[in-house]
Design an enzyme around this catalytic site. Sequence first.
Site, PDB file in Angstrom:
ATOM      1  CG  ASN A 150     -35.120  55.306  99.551  1.00  0.00           C
ATOM      2  OD1 ASN A 150     -34.782  54.207  99.137  1.00  0.00           O
ATOM      3  ND2 ASN A 150     -35.626  56.239  98.765  1.00  0.00           N
ATOM      4  CD  GLN A 178     -32.882  56.556 104.151  1.00  0.00           C
ATOM      5  OE1 GLN A 178     -33.067  56.675 105.373  1.00  0.00           O
ATOM      6  NE2 GLN A 178     -33.050  57.569 103.312  1.00  0.00           N
ATOM      7  CG  HIS A 200     -28.136  64.452 103.862  1.00  0.00           C
ATOM      8  ND1 HIS A 200     -29.482  64.535 103.594  1.00  0.00           N
ATOM      9  CD2 HIS A 200     -27.606  63.737 102.857  1.00  0.00           C
ATOM     10  CE1 HIS A 200     -29.738  63.899 102.447  1.00  0.00           C
ATOM     11  NE2 HIS A 200     -28.608  63.408 101.981  1.00  0.00           N
ATOM     12  CB  THR A 239     -10.580  71.746  97.664  1.00  0.00           C
ATOM     13  OG1 THR A 239      -9.709  72.243  96.660  1.00  0.00           O
ATOM     14  CG2 THR A 239     -10.197  72.316  99.024  1.00  0.00           C
ATOM     15  CB  CYS A 320     -34.156  61.814  94.802  1.00  0.00           C
ATOM     16  SG  CYS A 320     -33.185  61.616  96.261  1.00  0.00           S
TER      17      CYS A 320
HETATM   18  N1  PLP Z   1     -29.525  55.880  98.603  1.00  0.00           N
HETATM   19  C1  PLP Z   1     -30.561  55.936  99.464  1.00  0.00           C
HETATM   20  C2  PLP Z   1     -31.151  54.657  99.965  1.00  0.00           C
HETATM   21  C3  PLP Z   1     -31.066  57.170  99.877  1.00  0.00           C
HETATM   22  O1  PLP Z   1     -32.087  57.211 100.717  1.00  0.00           O
HETATM   23  C4  PLP Z   1     -30.466  58.360  99.377  1.00  0.00           C
HETATM   24  C5  PLP Z   1     -31.003  59.678  99.738  1.00  0.00           C
HETATM   25  O2  PLP Z   1     -32.199  59.894  99.741  1.00  0.00           O
HETATM   26  C6  PLP Z   1     -29.386  58.248  98.483  1.00  0.00           C
HETATM   27  C7  PLP Z   1     -28.949  56.997  98.141  1.00  0.00           C
HETATM   28  C8  PLP Z   1     -28.700  59.469  97.958  1.00  0.00           C
HETATM   29  O3  PLP Z   1     -27.929  60.024  99.001  1.00  0.00           O
HETATM   30  P1  PLP Z   1     -27.285  61.486  98.926  1.00  0.00           P
HETATM   31  O4  PLP Z   1     -28.382  62.430  99.310  1.00  0.00           O
HETATM   32  O5  PLP Z   1     -26.183  61.440  99.921  1.00  0.00           O
HETATM   33  O6  PLP Z   1     -26.791  61.693  97.546  1.00  0.00           O
END
Ligand code: PLP
Length: 388
Positions: A150, A178, A200, A239, A320
Amino acid sequence: MIYLDNNATTKIDPEVLETLLPYLQEQYGNASSIQHRLGREANAAIEKARQQVASSLNVKDKEIFFTSGSTEAINTVIKGVFDNYQRKGKHIITVKTEHKAVLTVCEQLEKQGAEITYLSTDASGAIDLDELSESIRPDTILVTLMAANNETGFIHPIEHIAMRCQEKDTLYFCDATQYIGKEKIDLAQIPIDILCLSAHKIHGPKGVGALFIRRKSKPIQIEPLIVGGKQEHGFRGGTYPVHAIAGLGKAIEIATPSTSINELRDYFEAQIIQRIPETSIYCKEQLRTANCSNILFKHVRSSELMVNLPEMAIASGSACVSGDRNPSHVLKAMGYADEDAFCSIRFSLSKWTNKEELDRALLLLESACEKIRSQSPIWSMYQSGLLD
Ligand code: PLP
């Protein structure tokens, strides 16, 4: 706003929005209430989305499960395999450049007795396939390695990883969050056992994703993480968010790898290198996702750069961990110094990014870097050769 943060999230595609809106308005039934028409319509939307996801991966509908996104899928898989395979062992293999969701779950499991092997990487984040094979032991229960990073876009050789795991009869879980929608994938050809994706990241809604679990003669046993109702045959209670799942189905159906993004990204990178001194691009010579560019602006702190660029959406590290003042764990794992990691910015394009936006971004970046460096004693020291 010049939006270059598409690896964090993407704008919803109008076609996806159009697909999902009816399930929030007139077709608002609960997909489990199949005794009445509204419930059956909702249920049909779920099954259509399942088909769309399955056909984009070239797998069977029954192998697809819906989740709230990749974080949930990662938690489900790693914890669920650990819970169910303890008779075989407690050994898991991964690498420090994985997403924090994987690394944090592994840290949690270490406290419960799991033994985690972190493979070494080179400066681009690549693992050594022979080291992977040698690390797989009779008590290895899972190999968890992503498809595309990512932060850098680096693409791992998932086909070879899958074959190495298959040779050693070990489960391979691939976080393809990604990768899906940016690169073609055919799971009938690649023996990945388990794979996750998230809507998303591909112009779908937030809060929904899918998990592929291969049906094998020796069934893969994953303990559910979220229990409750009998949704997903009891594998994932709760749900159904029908609108979100319908949106995911549409998003994956219309997602196509684009070559024009690649050209725009290459143009952007060439201009940066030409116009801004002391810049370099991570994984430049490696196979990368077409939309991603992570650039080191020597001695320009990304936090400062971003304050100077309020009209640009860009990222230092992954979304994150924003607010986290530590340098990117990915760049650190690739062997870069803290100072370089603090001075790196990720630009991630989408199918809607155009050259005019990039030209504006280049002008803004050029002047912000010049301004920051002209006021920086560290930059003066670096230029005088007193600093690396
Ligand atoms: N794994 C990777 C490589 C990501 O880029 C992301 C999101 O940034 C995630 C996992 C987490 O995904 P989600 O936002 O659907 O929880």
